[in-house]
Design a protein around this motif. Sequence first.
Motif, short mmCIF file in Angstrom:
data_model
loop_
_atom_site.label_atom_id
_atom_site.label_comp_id
_atom_site.label_asym_id
_atom_site.label_seq_id
_atom_site.Cartn_x
_atom_site.Cartn_y
_atom_site.Cartn_z
N VAL A 1 27.14 -9.67 -5.93
CA VAL A 1 26.76 -10.33 -4.71
C VAL A 1 26.63 -11.75 -4.84
CG1 VAL A 1 25.65 -8.29 -3.68
CG2 VAL A 1 24.20 -9.74 -4.99
N VAL A 2 27.21 -12.39 -3.84
CA VAL A 2 26.93 -13.75 -3.75
C VAL A 2 25.67 -14.03 -3.21
CG1 VAL A 2 27.82 -16.05 -2.92
CG2 VAL A 2 29.49 -14.12 -3.41
N VAL A 3 24.89 -14.82 -3.94
CA VAL A 3 23.46 -15.10 -3.47
C VAL A 3 23.05 -16.77 -3.42
CG1 VAL A 3 22.34 -13.04 -4.39
CG2 VAL A 3 22.49 -15.05 -6.00
N ALA A 4 22.35 -17.14 -2.54
CA ALA A 4 21.92 -18.55 -2.29
C ALA A 4 20.47 -18.62 -2.12
CB ALA A 4 22.89 -19.32 -1.41
N GLY B 1 30.48 -9.21 -18.68
CA GLY B 1 31.00 -8.61 -17.76
C GLY B 1 31.03 -8.89 -16.11
N THR B 2 30.01 -9.48 -15.86
CA THR B 2 30.04 -10.43 -14.72
C THR B 2 31.12 -11.48 -14.53
OG1 THR B 2 27.68 -9.90 -14.61
CG2 THR B 2 28.63 -11.71 -12.76
N ARG B 3 31.24 -12.17 -15.50
CA ARG B 3 32.28 -13.23 -15.37
C ARG B 3 33.59 -12.84 -15.06
NH1 ARG B 3 31.76 -18.88 -16.71
NH2 ARG B 3 33.80 -19.88 -16.23
N GLN B 4 33.99 -11.77 -16.32
CA GLN B 4 35.20 -10.87 -15.98
C GLN B 4 35.73 -10.51 -14.88
OE1 GLN B 4 35.19 -7.83 -19.32
NE2 GLN B 4 34.57 -9.32 -20.86
N VAL B 5 34.49 -9.62 -14.06
CA VAL B 5 34.91 -9.11 -12.92
C VAL B 5 35.21 -10.19 -11.84
CG1 VAL B 5 34.06 -7.85 -10.82
CG2 VAL B 5 33.72 -6.90 -13.41
N LEU B 6 34.59 -11.36 -11.90
CA LEU B 6 34.64 -12.47 -10.94
C LEU B 6 35.83 -13.17 -11.17
CD1 LEU B 6 33.37 -13.89 -8.69
CD2 LEU B 6 32.23 -15.17 -10.14
N ASP B 7 36.27 -13.54 -12.48
CA ASP B 7 37.53 -13.95 -12.68
C ASP B 7 38.75 -13.47 -12.20
OD1 ASP B 7 36.61 -16.35 -13.91
OD2 ASP B 7 36.55 -15.50 -16.06
N ALA B 8 38.51 -12.09 -12.40
CA ALA B 8 39.74 -11.31 -12.01
C ALA B 8 39.95 -10.96 -10.53
CB ALA B 8 39.70 -9.73 -12.52
N ALA B 9 38.68 -10.96 -9.70
CA ALA B 9 38.78 -11.00 -8.31
C ALA B 9 39.36 -12.20 -7.66
CB ALA B 9 37.37 -10.63 -7.98
N LEU B 10 38.98 -13.34 -8.50
CA LEU B 10 39.40 -14.57 -7.48
C LEU B 10 40.80 -15.30 -8.27
CD1 LEU B 10 35.87 -16.22 -7.36
CD2 LEU B 10 37.12 -15.20 -5.43
N ALA B 11 41.21 -14.53 -9.02
CA ALA B 11 42.46 -15.16 -9.55
C ALA B 11 43.51 -15.24 -8.60
CB ALA B 11 43.19 -14.01 -10.68
N GLY B 12 43.69 -14.41 -7.58
CA GLY B 12 44.59 -14.60 -6.51
C GLY B 12 44.15 -15.35 -5.21
N HIS B 13 42.97 -16.11 -5.47
CA HIS B 13 42.48 -17.04 -4.42
C HIS B 13 42.32 -18.56 -5.04
CE1 HIS B 13 41.72 -13.79 -1.81
NE2 HIS B 13 41.20 -12.92 -2.76
N GLY B 14 43.23 -18.70 -5.99
CA GLY B 14 43.16 -20.01 -6.67
C GLY B 14 42.33 -20.06 -7.94
N ASP C 1 36.78 -11.08 2.45
CA ASP C 1 38.06 -10.81 2.08
C ASP C 1 38.08 -10.35 0.59
OD1 ASP C 1 37.83 -13.36 1.70
OD2 ASP C 1 39.99 -13.72 2.03
N LEU C 2 36.88 -9.81 -0.19
CA LEU C 2 36.74 -9.91 -1.45
C LEU C 2 35.83 -8.67 -1.80
CD1 LEU C 2 37.43 -11.57 -4.01
CD2 LEU C 2 35.37 -12.42 -4.08
N ARG C 3 36.33 -7.71 -3.04
CA ARG C 3 35.82 -6.60 -3.44
C ARG C 3 35.25 -6.96 -4.85
NH1 ARG C 3 36.58 -1.98 -0.58
NH2 ARG C 3 36.26 -0.73 -2.48
N LEU C 4 34.02 -6.75 -4.96
CA LEU C 4 33.37 -7.15 -6.18
C LEU C 4 32.68 -5.87 -6.69
CD1 LEU C 4 32.06 -10.62 -5.35
CD2 LEU C 4 33.88 -10.19 -6.76
N GLY C 5 33.27 -4.69 -6.74
CA GLY C 5 32.42 -3.53 -7.43
C GLY C 5 33.01 -3.47 -9.08
#
Length: 318
Positions: A190-193, A224-237, A286-290
């Motif tokens: 999840v994105v948190v702020a 593992g968190t960074r791996q998933v995030l890198d892969a999820a955002l690879a198609g978004h720049g 528009d992002l799935r982070l499971g």
Amino acid sequence: MSDAAAGSGAGTNDVPAASLAHRVPDLGALELLLAVARLGSLGRAARARGISQPAASSRIRSMERQLGVALVERSPRGSRLTEAGVLVTDWARRVVEAAEAFDAGAQALRGRRDSRLRVAASMTIAEYLLPGWLIALRAELPGTAVSLLTGNSTVVAERLLAGEADLGFVEGLDVPAGLDGAVIGHDRLVVVAAPSHPWARRRGGLTAAELAATPLILRERGSGTRQVLDAALAGHGGLAEPLLELASTTALKAAVVSEAAPSVVSELAVGEELTARRLVAVPVRDLRLGRDLRAVWPTGQRPAGPARQLLGLTRGGS
């Protein structure tokens, strides 16, 4: 020694091991023969071994056929060993004693294995799931000493491959090279702020492109968190250069609470902060982070002993 004699001796020693199993009686038959010698009766020997007398008679006859000699003489007064039977019984005693020593050694090895368990786990699992599993394991195996090594998913794989851990837990995209694994659960990033951050007040949430373009506070590469995030955002720049990279989820949350920048973390790690409104979850449209949570072990070395029991507890005892 003549060449013929040498050749004969070599032939005897070179008999394939598989043929020996067909010529030597099994341990159960040898133990029955020893019971006949000790008790002087096939019927009493059968009862001592927990089998019927016809089954005992059949087993003795089968052993006699296998060896090619008579072992037991039967009469109304009981059973006694033949001359060959006395010799075979002496050999059988040595074989059974050797088997008992073998079994005792194997039990000692199992006891040493079962006296300790070395676990390597990535940070999220180590902090938020593993304590409960280890408490349950302690109730089942109070004599097992457990040591825990923590690190990111890459470090966990390295520990297992180096033989420094018996069982590992990771959170990445897939099973690391050289390991086998099983999915034991699921998680969501999840994105948190901080509540004061502008993202916390955005009703429509973010786009994946906005998230990718923003310098964030992130876990280090290899997690593992960074791996998933890198892969999820690879198609978004791809991810922007992080504002901070931290190896501790606790330190990362503290940095976000202090309003340094938003972050992306495991949902497991921020339940308390979200409930207390110290952090706010920001939806991304528009992002799935499971991601899957996995138990892992070296390829071909299926968990045994306490490691197997712990693996069962992670699956609800299955």
